[in-house]
Every structure is written in C-alpha cells, then in structure tokens.
Design an enzyme around this catalytic site. Structure first.
Site, PDB file in Angstrom:
ATOM      1  CB  SER A 278      -0.454  -4.697   1.449  1.00 20.18           C
ATOM      2  OG  SER A 278      -0.863  -5.903   0.858  1.00 20.18           O
ATOM      3  CE  LYS A 284       4.576  -4.962   3.217  1.00 19.59           C
ATOM      4  NZ  LYS A 284       4.680  -5.787   2.026  1.00 19.59           N
TER       5      LYS A 284
END
Ligand code: ARG
Length: 461
Positions: A278, A284
């Site tokens: 991300s 992420k």
C-alpha cells in the site's frame, strides 16, 4: 476518392466518420496469420481446380508469405481506408504482384473469409488456454499431494462445517478445471468445420473444392449450409460460455485466497512475487492478483452477454454487426490467459500456515457430526435422535465456553446414558478426517490417490 476494393459503383468516397465507424483494422489485424493461411489454402485450391492459372497461385503464395514477413517485422502499413485485415492484405498483394493478386478473391467473399479466419483464431486460443488450464491443474495437484493430510476447516455458508484437508480443497478445483477443459474441447469439435467457399451467402458457381481447403486448414469438413456458415458465431459464443464458467471457477478460488490471506484467517501467505504493498499503510500485503482474477471473471461474462446481445436480433445472413464479435473474444482471451497464469503463480508460491489451519479445523464444534455418527454406529440411535442429542451437547459446551472434547463423560451421559469414553476418540480433527474414507471423501489416502492419478494423467510438461 472511392474505395479501391469496392468503389466501382461509387462516385464519391466515405465520410471520415463513416470510415471510423466502419473500420475494424484497429483490432482485426490480430487475424493476420489466419487470413494469410486461409488465402494460401484458397489460392492452392483455385489452381488445383483450374479456376486460376497455377503460376498465379504460386505468385499469390509467395506474395502472401512476404506480406506475412512484413507484418511480423512491423513494417506493414495498415490503412484505415482499407477497413479490415482482409482488404489490407489483399490490396498489398496486388501492389506487390499485380494482376495475379486480383484473382485471389475469386469464389470468395469477406463473409466466408472472416468466418474462416475467426474460427482458426478461436481454435488456436482454445488450444492455448487448454494448455494453461492443464498447467494450473498440475500446480494444484502438486500442492494437494504436499498437503494431502493438512487439516483445514471445511465450510458451508462460510461457517465451520467439518474438517477437511487443504489438499482435498485444492483437488476440488482440479476437477472444476477438468470440466472447463472438457467444455473447451466440446466447443472445439463443433467449431472445427470450414466456412470457406460459402462465399457471400449463397455459395458459388465456380467448381471449387471445399474439402481441399477444409483439410488444408485443419478443419474436419466443410460447413453444410452457406447461409448458416457466414452468419454463425456459435463457436465464439460457446467459447465465451466455456471461458465464463472457467473464469467463475477461478474467481471463486481467488475469493478464497483473498479470505485465506486476510489477517483474521491467516491460513496462507502469498509470496512477495504475487503481493503488492500500500502507498500509505506500510504493513500491507495485498492480494491484488487474486482480486483482479476475481474482477476479470465479471468482464469475461460481460463479453459473453455482450456478444449474445449483438447476435440475437440479426436476420440471416451476414450483417456488419458481426464485425463487433472480435473485441469481446480477444479481450476475454487475454483476461482468461492472464487469470490462469496469475493463479498458477499464486498457487505454486503460496505458503501454508498449517498450525493456524489445524487450530481452526478443530474449532466451531467441527466434529459434532462425528459425535452424532458415533451414537448411530455404537448405540444404534436413529440419526435424527443422535443429531438432537449432539445439538444439546454443543449447546452445553458453548455455554461452558469449551470444545466438545472438553465436556466430561458425566456431562455427556446426562444427555445420553449409553455414551462411553470411547466417544472421545472420534472428536479430534485427525480422527474425523481419517474416517472420511468414502469414495471422493477427504481422508488423506483418498486425496493422495486422487492427486497422484491426476499428476499421472497430466504428465510433467
Ligand atoms: N471486417 C468484416 C468483419 O469483421 C469482414 C466482413 C465484411 N463483409 C462485408 N460484406 N462487409 O465482419
């Protein structure tokens, strides 16, 4: 100025916007190999039947081969004014070899020409995707063999149902892909007839040999009705139907991957090679490839519905609407090919959190059915009664906040006096899985046998 190929009866040329809406060269240039193959077969047949001189056919063949090299080398200049791949190649042929090139279109129309080219293209696409689907089956079966005995929770309604093995779960997709490949093979059989020689719609007065062109192009036989042959796009629709069903399967697996690698599940981890980050959240690891496989399934189905809708109102025979058959087929093919390749990569690379899967395989009272089955087998209690007794025991365990196996024998006997300590032997995940030996069931030996059978069938290619 009027069109060079069909402008004889026209005084003026088409409006720019007419050219724009009419031209298909922007996308049907993808048919160039098939168009050249079809024209070579046609020219050889015209010479063999004495419709054109053998020397002209030889010049046509050589000219077409040179044009093929130009296109492959990227030096061919495609012209929008020449509308489509058929007229682009034919015009260039006449430029190169003169009069002989102008004889190629004898006893032929673009209507049977495009139907032939497109069938050849779809046939190649079917063969390519079949290979890719086989490769994915192989990847799944290999991982299944590796995890034939790895417990995972089996779900219905996405609620914990009964323990299965991860290998068993993966093998389910091997079966789906086998049916997908079967559908492609069925569609291929019906596709494999040659429209060439149907001409515009009525056939031709020239003494052509349709068997000769059909066999030269690898078709089983010529089509039997010229009107049907130039207006039929069933082969494209069947192909898109088969792809839609296959893409639906890939999408379900993709959805499961998305779920399995979410933190609360943490059943699997995708490799770095098949994960993205991300731009704001540093922690992420996103399963974008799986999400895109899921999305492409929707677009492939869209291609099917789009083409069905284009076709449904068309009177026989050819109508220009049918020129719009190619983009959905090309797009769906690219999407299916990418989806298979991405899924193949994800499956090969993913790592399995066997502890987490095992832990969840045993939670949620997943062996309640085993308990009920024990009551039936050992105490000869009718299944419906056993189901009720087990339900009460689950309720008890839930109220205490423990698993079924943590209830005491006394607590069990309070619901069914005949229960003995032997019952605890069926309440583990491993005993549950090991007991599912019915054909097609999840017992590890079954899974191993199925995976091995498939790997033998698929070979190592
Ligand atoms: N570009 C056309 C197509 O893809 C070829 C056939 C055109 N035939 C015709 N009569 N205009 O369908």
């Amino acid at each position: 100025k009027a069109n060079a190929q069909w402008g004889g009866r026209f005084a003026g040329g088409p409006a720019a916007i007419m050219q724009d809406i009419n031209a298909s060269i922007g996308f049907d240039k993808a048919l160039w190999r098939q168009d050249i193959a079809g024209s070579k077969a046609h020219a050889a047949m015209l010479a063999k039947t004495g419709i054109i001189p053998a020397a002209d056919a030889a010049a046509i063949t050589e000219g077409l081969e040179q044009i093929g090299s130009e296109i492959a080398a990227g030096t061919f200049e495609f012209s929008t004014a020449l509308e489509d791949i058929h007229m682009n190649i034919e015009a260039r042929l006449s430029d190169r070899i003169g009069e002989a090139g102008k004889r190629l279109h004898t006893a032929r129309s673009r209507n049977d020409q495009v139907a032939t080219d497109f069938r050849l293209w779809v046939r190649d696409a079917m063969d390519g995707l079949d290979q890719q689907a086989a490769s994915l089956q192989r990847a799944l079966a290999r991982r299944a063999l590796e995890h034939a005995a790895t417990p995972m929770p089996g779900f219905t309604h996405l609620q914990t149902a009964q323990p299965v093995t991860f290998g068993h779960h993966l093998m389910a997709y091997v079966e789906m892909l086998a049916r997908d490949r079967g559908r492609l093979a069925d569609a291929r059989r019906r596709l494999n007839e040659s429209p060439l020689g149907s001409a515009a719609l009525a056939g031709t007065s020239f003494p052509i040999d349709r068997d000769m062109t059909a066999h030269a192009l690898g078709f089983d036989r010529p089509t039997a009705n010229s009107l049907d042959a130039v207006s039929d796009r069933d082969f494209a629709l069947e192909y898109l139907s088969a792809l839609s069903i296959m893409a639906m399967h890939l999408s379900r697996l993709a959805e499961e991957i998305v779920i399995w690698c979410s933190a609360p599940f943490s059943f699997i981890r995708l490799s770095d090679a098949f994960t993205t980050g991300s731009s704001i959240m540093p922690q992420k690891r996103n399963p974008d490839a799986a999400e895109l496989v899921r999305a492409k399934g929707g677009r492939i189905t869209g291609a099917l519905v789009g083409l069905l809708t284009v076709m449904k109102g068309l009177p026989l025979a050819y109508a220009k609407d049918m020129q719009e058959d190619k983009e959905p087929v090309f797009a769906a093919t690219d999407a299916a090919s990418l989806s298979l390749a991405a899924m193949d990569g994800m499956i090969r690379d993913l790592s399995v959190n066997t502890q987490q899967m095992r832990a969840y395989a045993g939670s949620g009272f997943s062996t309640a059915t085993d308990l009920a089955d024990w009551l039936v087998r050992v105490l000869k209690v009718p299944f419906r009664t056993a189901h009720h007794v087990t339900g009460r025991l689950v309720g008890k365990a839930e109220a205490k906040g423990v698993d079924l196996a943590d209830l005491t024998l006394e607590e069990m006997q309070a619901e069914e006096a005949g229960i003995t300590a032997d019952i605890f032997s069926v309440l583990t995940v491993d005993s549950s899985i090991a007991s599912r030996t019915s054909y097609g069931g999840t017992a590890a030996d079954n899974v191993r046998a199925q995976a091995t059978r498939w790997l033998d069938t698929l070979g190592t290619a």
